[in-house]
Each structure stands twice: as structure tokens, then as C-alpha cells.
Design a protein around this motif. Structure first.
Motif, PDB file in Angstrom:
ATOM      1  N   SER A   1       0.336  -1.549   0.460  1.00  0.00           N
ATOM      2  CA  SER A   1       0.192   0.276   0.455  1.00  0.00           C
ATOM      3  C   SER A   1       1.301   1.596   0.512  1.00  0.00           C
ATOM      4  CB  SER A   1      -1.008   0.497   1.861  1.00  0.00           C
ATOM      5  OG  SER A   1      -2.176   1.252   1.534  1.00  0.00           O
ATOM      6  N   THR A   2      -0.041   1.727  -0.954  1.00  0.00           N
ATOM      7  CA  THR A   2       0.836   3.566  -0.553  1.00  0.00           C
ATOM      8  C   THR A   2      -0.001   5.106  -1.020  1.00  0.00           C
ATOM      9  OG1 THR A   2       1.295   3.845  -3.685  1.00  0.00           O
ATOM     10  CG2 THR A   2       2.407   2.555  -2.368  1.00  0.00           C
ATOM     11  N   LYS A   3      -0.944   4.077   0.232  1.00  0.00           N
ATOM     12  CA  LYS A   3      -1.982   5.504   0.516  1.00  0.00           C
ATOM     13  C   LYS A   3      -1.379   6.042   1.467  1.00  0.00           C
ATOM     14  CE  LYS A   3      -6.524   5.155   1.706  1.00  0.00           C
ATOM     15  NZ  LYS A   3      -7.991   4.679   1.521  1.00  0.00           N
ATOM     16  N   LYS A   4      -1.706   7.320   1.177  1.00  0.00           N
ATOM     17  CA  LYS A   4      -1.318   7.755   2.723  1.00  0.00           C
ATOM     18  C   LYS A   4      -2.405   7.898   3.761  1.00  0.00           C
ATOM     19  CE  LYS A   4       1.435  11.874  -0.153  1.00  0.00           C
ATOM     20  NZ  LYS A   4       1.415  12.813  -0.398  1.00  0.00           N
ATOM     21  N   MET A   5      -2.259   9.020   5.348  1.00  0.00           N
ATOM     22  CA  MET A   5      -2.877   8.381   5.993  1.00  0.00           C
ATOM     23  C   MET A   5      -3.912   9.523   6.156  1.00  0.00           C
ATOM     24  SD  MET A   5      -1.322   8.247   9.810  1.00  0.00           S
ATOM     25  CE  MET A   5      -0.680   6.523  10.098  1.00  0.00           C
ATOM     26  N   ASN A   6      -4.791   9.488   6.199  1.00  0.00           N
ATOM     27  CA  ASN A   6      -6.044  10.671   5.547  1.00  0.00           C
ATOM     28  C   ASN A   6      -6.286  11.860   7.041  1.00  0.00           C
ATOM     29  OD1 ASN A   6      -7.406  10.725   8.380  1.00  0.00           O
ATOM     30  ND2 ASN A   6      -8.524   8.869   7.563  1.00  0.00           N
ATOM     31  N   PRO A   7      -6.111  12.692   6.683  1.00  0.00           N
ATOM     32  CA  PRO A   7      -5.916  13.961   7.212  1.00  0.00           C
ATOM     33  C   PRO A   7      -5.998  13.599   8.679  1.00  0.00           C
ATOM     34  CG  PRO A   7      -6.671  15.347   5.073  1.00  0.00           C
ATOM     35  CD  PRO A   7      -7.237  13.553   5.192  1.00  0.00           C
ATOM     36  N   ARG A   8      -7.314  13.634   9.019  1.00  0.00           N
ATOM     37  CA  ARG A   8      -7.935  13.183   9.660  1.00  0.00           C
ATOM     38  C   ARG A   8      -6.416  12.033  11.533  1.00  0.00           C
ATOM     39  NH1 ARG A   8     -13.224  11.558  11.605  1.00  0.00           N
ATOM     40  NH2 ARG A   8     -12.648   9.291  11.164  1.00  0.00           N
ATOM     41  N   ASP A   9      -6.637  11.293  10.715  1.00  0.00           N
ATOM     42  CA  ASP A   9      -5.268  10.250  10.922  1.00  0.00           C
ATOM     43  C   ASP A   9      -3.979  10.167  10.963  1.00  0.00           C
ATOM     44  OD1 ASP A   9      -7.746   8.590  11.671  1.00  0.00           O
ATOM     45  OD2 ASP A   9      -7.064   7.032   9.359  1.00  0.00           O
ATOM     46  N   ALA A  10      -3.317  11.411   9.465  1.00  0.00           N
ATOM     47  CA  ALA A  10      -2.098  11.447   9.674  1.00  0.00           C
ATOM     48  C   ALA A  10      -1.971  12.691  11.211  1.00  0.00           C
ATOM     49  CB  ALA A  10      -2.215  12.715   8.977  1.00  0.00           C
ATOM     50  N   LYS A  11      -2.540  13.109  11.605  1.00  0.00           N
ATOM     51  CA  LYS A  11      -3.416  14.490  12.752  1.00  0.00           C
ATOM     52  C   LYS A  11      -2.715  13.792  14.055  1.00  0.00           C
ATOM     53  CE  LYS A  11      -5.482  18.365  14.613  1.00  0.00           C
ATOM     54  NZ  LYS A  11      -6.693  19.319  14.970  1.00  0.00           N
ATOM     55  N   ARG A  12      -3.533  12.990  14.250  1.00  0.00           N
ATOM     56  CA  ARG A  12      -3.598  12.019  15.761  1.00  0.00           C
ATOM     57  C   ARG A  12      -2.528  11.407  15.800  1.00  0.00           C
ATOM     58  NH1 ARG A  12      -8.096   9.514  14.675  1.00  0.00           N
ATOM     59  NH2 ARG A  12      -7.268   7.304  13.987  1.00  0.00           N
ATOM     60  N   ALA A  13      -2.170  10.529  14.639  1.00  0.00           N
ATOM     61  CA  ALA A  13      -0.772   9.999  14.412  1.00  0.00           C
ATOM     62  C   ALA A  13       0.334  11.131  14.754  1.00  0.00           C
ATOM     63  CB  ALA A  13      -0.431   9.430  13.166  1.00  0.00           C
ATOM     64  N   LYS A  14       0.196  11.752  14.448  1.00  0.00           N
ATOM     65  CA  LYS A  14       2.170  13.125  14.521  1.00  0.00           C
ATOM     66  C   LYS A  14       1.726  13.477  16.236  1.00  0.00           C
ATOM     67  CE  LYS A  14       1.649  15.157  10.631  1.00  0.00           C
ATOM     68  NZ  LYS A  14       1.873  16.370   9.029  1.00  0.00           N
ATOM     69  N   GLN A  15       0.293  13.314  17.202  1.00  0.00           N
ATOM     70  CA  GLN A  15       0.821  14.120  18.057  1.00  0.00           C
ATOM     71  C   GLN A  15       0.488  12.935  18.899  1.00  0.00           C
ATOM     72  OE1 GLN A  15      -3.847  14.509  17.790  1.00  0.00           O
ATOM     73  NE2 GLN A  15      -4.138  17.035  17.656  1.00  0.00           N
ATOM     74  N   GLU A  16       0.569  11.854  18.139  1.00  0.00           N
ATOM     75  CA  GLU A  16       0.645  10.732  19.507  1.00  0.00           C
ATOM     76  C   GLU A  16       1.985  10.254  19.402  1.00  0.00           C
ATOM     77  OE1 GLU A  16      -1.808   6.685  17.779  1.00  0.00           O
ATOM     78  OE2 GLU A  16      -3.720   7.883  19.190  1.00  0.00           O
TER      79      GLU A  16
END
Length: 425
Positions: free
Chosen positions: A85-100
Motif C-alpha cells: 500500500s502506498t496510501k497516505k493517511m487521511n488528514p484526521r488519522d495523520a493528525k492523530r498519529a503526529k500528536q501521539e
């Protein structure tokens, strides 16, 4: 003046040990130490990482571009394999992953990484911590004075500072002799600690962007991976031709969190068990196993093998066990380049095996790392001239420089980065 200059070097050293100055985000990432015991450092005992079989997940699908030059047609993808998979995280998941991720590093990734490194160094056994500190101080001092003429050194370096450096050498020599350590052991201490500290951040940030790079950098990695994969395919034998059978294995040295696994799969590495990765950092290997360790070859039931260990010391099970050995943004992290190429030459099969050295950002980038952080990066990547001299000095390797790398600062480097391909005779 020397104290001020050394302070600048020290700041660069700390920054380089922190997140972001290493170049492993583009390809791989070679660390608290797996063990602090001196006997383990001497033996470089690797940890073979076992992976669990899951019903789904992981990479392993054959690329639609895969070609098999053997008689019998194209390879078929394993029924248990899945396409990468080369799919980027959607903005919401990306934001949560960065915060965590930021929370795991105490609110700031850079500072958190440096704090992890500092803590790991402090937790070393006292003699090893002292040896590591002396090794760093001596390496930084030597790098500082190396480009100076004798006159400049006499003018810029106070005699007291030179004496301190000599005293440090004597102290380090005594510890090394008493404890049976080596320069390689001490280099590995810094490599392990640094990349263990950065592993979570590197792997998570790669997840966020879908394990993709800037297009120009990705093209350079893809080119190298394609060469590696093509070596696993035997050319169709013509009348009277003698071709050594392909082994069907690629070795990724300095595999980090598995950053080029997807690129190798996209290039046609059709089965998971065709891949072996090794890295000095146990945390990097753990991240690789979590992401890419589940896929299995439906016929053999075997998957990718990730090893946490020292490439120089690890026993891969005999000579000629791989079609290609690839160093992706990794060779410069190894303290003995000639030793690394020597071992690689024994690991690749004869008559077409490849040793591939690639750095998407180029040799000039590595030279900058060497200047900023000589403790981690001992030297730059070999130029074409240096490759020629090395191969002339070691005919026993049986290697020929098939693709010459671009010189630092050249127009060609600007377009291609660094790629050297050696072929086994």
C-alpha cells in the motif's frame, strides 16, 4: 579559540544524534543498546527476529511489471501475498498519529530523541560510557585538526588542548586493552543508541506519508531496487551459454524500518521470502517486523527475514547466498567500507551477482554529514577513482564496477544522486 570551535562541533554532534539530520528518512535507518555487556559487543551477537503469521497484512504482492526471463513464463504472485500500500493517511488519522508520536517523545520529537540518546548513554556500564565519551572527543578533535596545516595547528590549537587529546588517547587505549573493545564496538554504540532513539519517529512518519518519498528521490531508489531485483532472475540460456542460476534472494544492509521493502516489491520482488534485511538497531528491526513481517510465500510458508545484528559479524550461512546486496543510504554508516564490500563480494553469487550502493541525495550530502558528525559518519562515499583503486587492490573480490557513481557537486549528481553498481565475475 579551540574551545569555541570544539563547542560548535559538539553542538553539531548533539544535533546529528537528534532526529532529522540523519539521512535514513530517504531509504533506511540503521539504537538504547541491545546490550551493554562488553562480551556481547565483542561477539556482536545478533538477534534473529521471528515474525508471526497473520491472516492478512504486510507486503508481498508481485508487481504487474514483474518479468521472469527463465523458460516457463512469468512468475505468479503467492496467493497469500498482498500488494503493498502506498496510501497516505487521511488528514484526521495523520493528525492523530503526529500528536501521539509527539506525546511518545515528550512533546517534541527532536528534543525527545536527544533525551533518549542521553539517557541510553548514561545507562551504559561505567567503563563503556567512559570509552564512548573518549572515543567521541578524540574523533571530533581529529576531524577538527585534520584539514589544518602544521602552521595553522600550531597557531590555532593551544598546546594544552593537544595534550588533553593525547591524554585521552592513552586513557582510551588502556580501557580498550583491558576490556577487549575495538573501534568498531565504540562506533556501534553510537549507531545503536542513535537509531534506536529515532526508530519510532522515522517509522511513524513514513507511515503517515504512505511510505513514499519525493518523486525525484523515489526514482533514484526505484532504479537501484530494479537492478537488485533483476539480478534474482536468470537470463534465458542461449546455446553454449553458461549462466549461474539465480538464488532468488536480496540482502538489504541497513534495512532500518523496512523503508525500501515496498520499492523492491514494486520492482518485482515477487515473494516475501526473497528478502533478508539486517540492521544494527533492534528498534528499527522491530518496526520493520511490525510493518512488513507478516506476509508469507503461499508455497513455502516463509516470510521476510529481519535480523538485528552487526553486518560484519553475522553469519548468513555461507558464500554466494544472495543475488544482490544493496546498501541504501547505509554504506557511509559502516566504519569500514572496504570490509563491508569485501563481505558483500563473498555473499553474492558469481556470474552476475550485484553489490549496489545508492544514496538518493548524493555523495555531497554524505560529505556534509561527515563534516558535521564524524563520530557517526567516518568518511564520504567512494568516488569512481576510489572504487577503481579499491578493486585493483582487491582482485580476490572478483568485482567489476559496472555503473560509475556521479562525482560530488557535479551536474550528474544533481540529476542522479549516488549510485554505484558492482558485478561479480
Amino acid at each position: 579559540m579551540l574551545i569555541r570551535v570544539l563547542s560548535i562541533v559538539s553542538v553539531a554532534q548533539v544535533s546529528a544524534f537528534g532526529f532529522g539530520l540523519g539521512n535514513h528518512n530517504n531509504c533506511r535507518a540503521p539504537t538504547p543498546c541491545i546490550t551493554n555487556h562488553p562480551s556481547a559487543l565483542r561477539n556482536n551477537t545478533p538477534v534473529r527476529c521471528q515474525t508471526r503469521l497473520f491472516a492478512s497484512g504486510g507486503f508481498g504482492g508481485a508487481s504487474s511489471k514483474t518479468k521472469n526471463k527463465k523458460k516457463g513464463g512469468k512468475k505468479k504472485a503467492s496467493s497469500s501475498s498482498s500488494s503493498p500500500s502506498t496510501k497516505k493517511m487521511n488528514p484526521r488519522d495523520a493528525k492523530r498519529a503526529k500528536q501521539e508520536l509527539a506525546e511518545r517523545y515528550g512533546g517534541d520529537i527532536g528534543k525527545g530523541t536527544q533525551e533518549r540518546i542521553r539517557t541510553s548513554l548514561e545507562n551504559l556500564e561505567p567503563h563503556l560510557r567512559e570509552a564512548a565519551e573518549l572515543h567521541k572527543a578524540i574523533t571530533q578533535f581529529d576531524a577538527l585538526v585534520a584539514p589544518m596545516t602544521a602552521a595553522d595547528r600550531n597557531r590555532l590549537i593551544p598546546a594544552a588542548q593537544s595534550q588533553i587529546a593525547e591524554n585521552d588517547r592513552e586513557k582510551l587505549k588502556a580501557i580498550v586493552e583491558e576490556r577487549g573493545l575495538s573501534d568498531l564496538d565504540l562506533h556501534n554504540v553510537f549507531q545503536r543508541i542513535t537509531w534506536d532513539a529515532a526508530a519510532d519517529a522515522k517509522a511513524t512518519q513514513a507511515d503517515i506519508v504512505g511510505n513514499t518519498m519525493k518523486s525525484d528521490l523515489q526514482e533514484r531508489i526505484t532504479k537501484a531496487c530494479t537492478i537488485a531485483v533483476e539480478s534474482t532472475e536468470c537470463a534465458e540460456e542461449g546455446e553454449g551459454a553458461s549462466v549461474t542460476a539465480a538464488v532468488g534472494k536480496v540482502l538489504d544492509v541497513g534495512c532500518g524500518h523496512g523503508a525500501i521493502v515496498r520499492s523492491l516489491v514494486d520492482a518485482g520482488l515477487s515473494e516475501p521470502d526473497m528478502y533478508v534485511g539486517i540492521d544494527l538497531s533492534g528498534e528499527m528491526v522491530r518496526a520493520a517486523v511490525d510493518r512488513y513481517g507478516s506476509a508469507r510465500n503461499g508455497r513455502t510458508g516463509k516470510g521476510r527475514e529481519f535480523v538485528a545484528g552487526d553486518f560484519y559479524a553475522y553469519d548468513f550461512g555461507g558464500d554466494g547466498g544472495f543475488d544482490s546486496v544493496i546498501f541504501c543510504s547505509a554504506l557511509h554508516d559502516l566504519p569500514d567500507m572496504e570490509g563491508a564490500i569485501s563481505k558483500s563480494s563473498s555473499l553474492v553469487r558469481s556470474e552476475g551477482g550485484k553489490v549496489i550502493v545508492v544514496h538518493a541525495q548524493g555523495a555531497q550530502h554524505v560529505l556534509g554529514q561527515n563534516q558535521a558528525n564524524p563520530v557517526m559518519v567516518k568518511r564520504g562515499l567512494p568516488t569512481t577513482k576510489e572504487w577503481g583503486e579499491m578493486l585493483d587492490d582487491h582482485p580476490e573480490w572478483g568485482l567489476t564496477l559496472e555503473y560509475e557513481p556521479a562525482d560530488p557537486r557535479s551536474d550528474r549528481e544533481e540529476k542522479e544522486g549516488y549510485l554505484a553498481v558492482l558485478s561479480k565475475n
